[in-house]
Write an enzyme that holds these catalytic residues in place. Structure first.
Site, PDB file in Angstrom:
ATOM      1  N   SER A 119       0.850  -1.207   0.000  1.00 24.52           N
ATOM      2  CA  SER A 119       0.000   0.000   0.000  1.00 24.52           C
ATOM      3  C   SER A 119       0.874   1.241   0.000  1.00 24.52           C
ATOM      4  CB  SER A 119      -0.886   0.033   1.245  1.00 24.52           C
ATOM      5  OG  SER A 119      -1.577   1.277   1.305  1.00 24.52           O
ATOM      6  N   TYR A 133      -2.355  -0.708  10.131  1.00 27.07           N
ATOM      7  CA  TYR A 133      -2.391  -0.970   8.681  1.00 27.07           C
ATOM      8  C   TYR A 133      -1.116  -0.464   8.005  1.00 27.07           C
ATOM      9  CZ  TYR A 133      -4.007  -0.917   3.822  1.00 27.07           C
ATOM     10  OH  TYR A 133      -4.116  -1.119   2.469  1.00 27.07           O
TER      11      TYR A 133
HETATM   12  N1  LIG Z   1      -8.599  -0.422  -2.345  1.00 23.08           N
HETATM   13  C1  LIG Z   1      -7.568   0.363  -2.070  1.00 23.08           C
HETATM   14  O1  LIG Z   1      -7.651   1.579  -2.221  1.00 23.08           O
HETATM   15  C2  LIG Z   1      -6.268  -0.224  -1.565  1.00 23.08           C
HETATM   16  C3  LIG Z   1      -5.195   0.641  -1.371  1.00 23.08           C
HETATM   17  C4  LIG Z   1      -3.989   0.121  -0.924  1.00 23.08           C
HETATM   18  C5  LIG Z   1      -3.868  -1.243  -0.698  1.00 23.08           C
HETATM   19  N2  LIG Z   1      -4.932  -2.060  -0.879  1.00 23.08           N
HETATM   20  C6  LIG Z   1      -4.745  -3.491  -0.605  1.00 23.08           C
HETATM   21  O2  LIG Z   1      -5.351  -4.253  -1.619  1.00 23.08           O
HETATM   22  C7  LIG Z   1      -5.705  -5.535  -1.095  1.00 23.08           C
HETATM   23  C8  LIG Z   1      -7.148  -5.826  -1.488  1.00 23.08           C
HETATM   24  O3  LIG Z   1      -7.988  -4.930  -0.758  1.00 23.08           O
HETATM   25  P1  LIG Z   1      -9.338  -4.300  -1.357  1.00 23.08           P
HETATM   26  O4  LIG Z   1      -9.170  -2.851  -1.419  1.00 23.08           O
HETATM   27  O5  LIG Z   1      -9.767  -5.052  -2.576  1.00 23.08           O
HETATM   28  O6  LIG Z   1     -10.311  -4.541  -0.124  1.00 23.08           O
HETATM   29  P2  LIG Z   1     -11.496  -5.558   0.111  1.00 23.08           P
HETATM   30  O7  LIG Z   1     -12.519  -5.392  -0.942  1.00 23.08           O
HETATM   31  O8  LIG Z   1     -11.905  -5.372   1.533  1.00 23.08           O
HETATM   32  O9  LIG Z   1     -10.793  -6.948  -0.093  1.00 23.08           O
HETATM   33  C9  LIG Z   1     -10.111  -7.596   0.928  1.00 23.08           C
HETATM   34  C10 LIG Z   1     -10.130  -9.064   0.595  1.00 23.08           C
HETATM   35  O10 LIG Z   1      -9.458  -9.761   1.624  1.00 23.08           O
HETATM   36  C11 LIG Z   1     -10.282 -10.862   2.038  1.00 23.08           C
HETATM   37  N3  LIG Z   1     -10.028 -11.128   3.433  1.00 23.08           N
HETATM   38  C12 LIG Z   1     -10.197 -10.278   4.488  1.00 23.08           C
HETATM   39  N4  LIG Z   1      -9.887 -10.900   5.635  1.00 23.08           N
HETATM   40  C13 LIG Z   1      -9.505 -12.168   5.297  1.00 23.08           C
HETATM   41  C14 LIG Z   1      -9.073 -13.298   6.033  1.00 23.08           C
HETATM   42  N5  LIG Z   1      -8.960 -13.262   7.374  1.00 23.08           N
HETATM   43  N6  LIG Z   1      -8.778 -14.424   5.363  1.00 23.08           N
HETATM   44  C15 LIG Z   1      -8.897 -14.480   4.007  1.00 23.08           C
HETATM   45  N7  LIG Z   1      -9.296 -13.450   3.261  1.00 23.08           N
HETATM   46  C16 LIG Z   1      -9.596 -12.306   3.900  1.00 23.08           C
HETATM   47  C17 LIG Z   1     -11.716 -10.386   1.786  1.00 23.08           C
HETATM   48  O11 LIG Z   1     -12.620 -11.450   1.608  1.00 23.08           O
HETATM   49  P3  LIG Z   1     -13.519 -12.073   2.811  1.00 23.08           P
HETATM   50  O12 LIG Z   1     -14.177 -10.934   3.500  1.00 23.08           O
HETATM   51  O13 LIG Z   1     -14.457 -13.004   2.106  1.00 23.08           O
HETATM   52  O14 LIG Z   1     -12.563 -12.818   3.688  1.00 23.08           O
HETATM   53  C18 LIG Z   1     -11.531  -9.628   0.480  1.00 23.08           C
HETATM   54  O15 LIG Z   1     -11.572 -10.520  -0.609  1.00 23.08           O
HETATM   55  C19 LIG Z   1      -5.474  -5.442   0.427  1.00 23.08           C
HETATM   56  O16 LIG Z   1      -4.248  -6.038   0.758  1.00 23.08           O
HETATM   57  C20 LIG Z   1      -5.420  -3.951   0.671  1.00 23.08           C
HETATM   58  O17 LIG Z   1      -4.669  -3.618   1.828  1.00 23.08           O
HETATM   59  C21 LIG Z   1      -6.128  -1.587  -1.306  1.00 23.08           C
END
Ligand SMILES: NC(=O)c1ccc[n+]([C@@H]2O[C@H](COP(=O)([O-])OP(=O)(O)OC[C@H]3O[C@@H](n4cnc5c(N)ncnc54)[C@H](OP(=O)(O)O)[C@@H]3O)[C@@H](O)[C@H]2O)c1
Length: 230
Positions: A119, A133
């Site tokens: 991130s 985080y």
């Molecule tokens: N979106 C952004 O702006 C952004 C920015 C920087 C970094 N990121 C990174 O991108 C990655 C994806 O995030 P996202 O933005 O797409 O958010 P998201 O929609 O909340 O996705 C998070 C994913 O992680 C899974 N997850 C959460 N807890 C889990 C657990 N204990 N075991 C297995 N799976 C788990 C969730 O599925 P379940 O709930 O079904 O478990 C979901 O598929 C993350 O690492 C996040 O930190 C995102």
């Protein structure tokens, strides 16, 4: 020559796993294995199931992540443990468990790939603090470099993508509230799109990405890469 992809996806929720499996099935054979990846035993179970089907694994993407926003005064223990377990320990456990399969796939010309999703919260300091985080993602960026040095000679590359703001469940409330403001302040004047992330992952997984390891690639429209600190 194109190879037929065999893909395994995982998250906790069986329904969302099934939906994602359905969406991805046009691209290859997709298996969905629900697992709580914040737990060591669940990472091992997932790895065992992956290895039952194939002794080789070409690409591992550590994407699951969690964020906990709360003021400093009330920030609880649990907000450290749950975020650290998923964001940093889980990628370590999965690499540890899947290393034989990754080493079984990688060659000097075409190494296996590990792609960690970090991130920009670990590159600049965001306006609204997210203590565990940002710290966990900084640890993941450094673990990426540590693994890259160790696994390069075993023909496995290890890189991280550091996204800026992308629409997702995690970001929904933030982007609903201030998404337009974030986009207006970004040098490229927009939020990320899904194909921005997909393109970077495709690059890292393809022939074009085979000589990169230990890199952290910000995909952020310039938000962190041009931050002024004001
Ligand atoms: N979106 C952004 O702006 C952004 C920015 C920087 C970094 N990121 C990174 O991108 C990655 C994806 O995030 P996202 O933005 O797409 O958010 P998201 O929609 O909340 O996705 C998070 C994913 O992680 C899974 N997850 C959460 N807890 C889990 C657990 N204990 N075991 C297995 N799976 C788990 C969730 O599925 P379940 O709930 O079904 O478990 C979901 O598929 C993350 O690492 C996040 O930190 C995102």
């Amino acid at each position: 020559m194109s190879r037929h992809a065999e893909i395994t996806i995982s998250s906790r929720n069986a329904d969302t796993c099934a939906q994602a499996r359905h969406l991805l099935s046009e691209f290859g054979d997709v298996r969905a294995i629900p697992a709580d990846l914040s737990r060591h035993d669940e990472c091992q179970r997932l790895a065992d199931l992956v290895e039952v089907d194939s002794e080789r694994l070409d690409i591992l993407i550590n994407n699951a992540g969690a964020m906990w926003r709360e003021p400093l005064e009330t920030f609880p223990d649990e907000a450290w443990d749950s975020v650290i377990d998923l964001n940093i320990k889980s990628p370590f456990w999965l690499v540890q468990a899947l290393l034989p399969a990754l080493c079984g796939a990688g060659t000097a010309d075409d190494p296996a790939r590990i792609i960690n999703i970090g991130s920009i919260a670990a590159i600049h300091v965001a306006e609204s603090p997210n203590y565990s985080y940002a710290s966990s993602k900084a640890a993941l960026h450094q673990l990426t470099r540590v693994f890259a040095r160790e696994l390069g000679p075993r023909h496995v590359t290890v890189n991280a993508v550091a996204p800026g703001p992308f629409p997702s469940q995690m970001m929904a409330s933030t982007l609903d509230a201030i998404g337009d403001t974030i986009a207006a302040k970004a040098p490229l004047r927009r939020l990320g799109r899904h194909d921005d992330m997909a393109g970077t992952a495709v690059f890292l997984a393809s022939r074009a990405g085979s000589y990169l390891t230990g890199t952290i690639i910000p995909v952020d429209g310039g938000i962190a890469t041009t931050a002024t600190g004001t």
